[in-house]
Design an enzyme around this catalytic site. Structure first.
Site, PDB file in Angstrom:
ATOM      1  N   TYR A 159      -4.456  13.737   5.760  1.00 60.57           N
ATOM      2  CA  TYR A 159      -4.637  12.376   6.269  1.00 60.57           C
ATOM      3  C   TYR A 159      -4.294  12.333   7.759  1.00 60.57           C
ATOM      4  CZ  TYR A 159      -4.422   7.264   6.449  1.00 60.57           C
ATOM      5  OH  TYR A 159      -4.643   5.935   6.765  1.00 60.57           O
ATOM      6  N   LYS A 163      -7.021  11.483  10.692  1.00 61.09           N
ATOM      7  CA  LYS A 163      -6.881  10.305  11.551  1.00 61.09           C
ATOM      8  C   LYS A 163      -6.646  10.702  13.008  1.00 61.09           C
ATOM      9  CE  LYS A 163      -7.515   7.165   8.390  1.00 61.09           C
ATOM     10  NZ  LYS A 163      -8.705   6.277   8.420  1.00 61.09           N
TER      11      LYS A 163
END
Length: 254
Positions: A159, A163
């Protein structure tokens, strides 16, 4: 109030929002609808609630069913989303998260997250931008980044990588397309009440630690994100390119 005099007015614009069935995507879709845009929601699950909320603002809503865990449906998504008119705004919100210590993290959990959060976002943007560039009318792209675009976090390696990558892509695409009428920017939500954060909120110690770090003293409500999305989608942001705008209750300021 006459919306036509406002630089935030989106009347006559068509916005595509991925992951619009719930949470942040739903709130963004509703905010764009309230500002006057017609909305196309893209997602794997039913968007009936989002449809009702958007239509209650007076805006039109249509849904495109697609699983963005691969790039396979992207051409179809753009074709279907454009059936009702030109795509003027794209919000890349669809995303997933997997939690595990880095030492135990699996290749599948890495690939699953990167495919949705980064790969599909890039290739969907590419496909939409082809239309925006072809007719010379430009458009707005808004990526939903994260505080993990700035920080490392714990137990969410793919993640954080996705991002961070999305923030980088935002800047790269802005550099390439700013002179051709396409604004590419991102929003970095802080800690919001969504399905992705349910495990954190249910962990008493983690919940308390997070709240103690947020100057605003509370988790964000998805509706708190709407204004930032409308701004970046509107004429008010015509000279704004390549930013990652935190909406985080002051988290990064502490």
């Amino acid at each position: 109030m006459d919306r036509s005099v406002s630089p935030f007015d989106l009347t006559g614009r068509r916005a595509v929002v991925t992951g619009a069935n719930t949470g942040l995507g739903q709130a963004i879709a509703v905010a764009l609808g309230a500002a006057g845009a017609d909305v196309v929601g893209v997602g794997r699950s039913a968007m009936d609630e989002t449809a009702d909320l958007v239509r209650a603002t007076g805006a039109a809503f249509s849904a495109v069913a697609a699983d963005l865990s691969s790039v396979e449906p992207i051409a179809r998504v753009v074709a279907e989303a454009g059936e009702g008119g030109r795509i003027d705004i794209l919000v890349n919100n669809a995303g997933i998260i997997r939690r595990a210590d880095a030492i135990d993290f699996t290749e599948k959990d890495w690939d699953d997250v990167m495919n949705v959060n980064l790969k599909s976002s890039f290739f969907l943007t590419q496909q939409v931008a082809k239309g925006m560039l072809a007719d010379g009318k430009g458009g707005k792209v808004i990526n939903i980044a994260s505080l993990l675009s700035f920080q490392g976090g714990i137990r969410i390696p793919s993640y954080t990588a996705s991002k961070s990558g999305l923030a980088g892509l935002t800047r790269l695409l802005a550099c390439e397309w700013a002179g051709r009428g396409i604004n590419v920017n991102a929003i970095a939500p802080g800690y919001f009440v969504t399905n992705n954060t349910q495990a954190l909120r249910e962990d008493e110690a983690r919940n308390a630690a997070i709240l103690s770090r947020i100057p605003a003293g509370k988790w964000g409500d998805p509706s708190d994100l709407g204004g930032a999305a409308v701004f970046l989608a509107s004429k008010a942001a015509d000279y704004v390119h390549g930013i990652v705008l935190p909406v985080d209750g002051g988290w990064l300021a502490r």
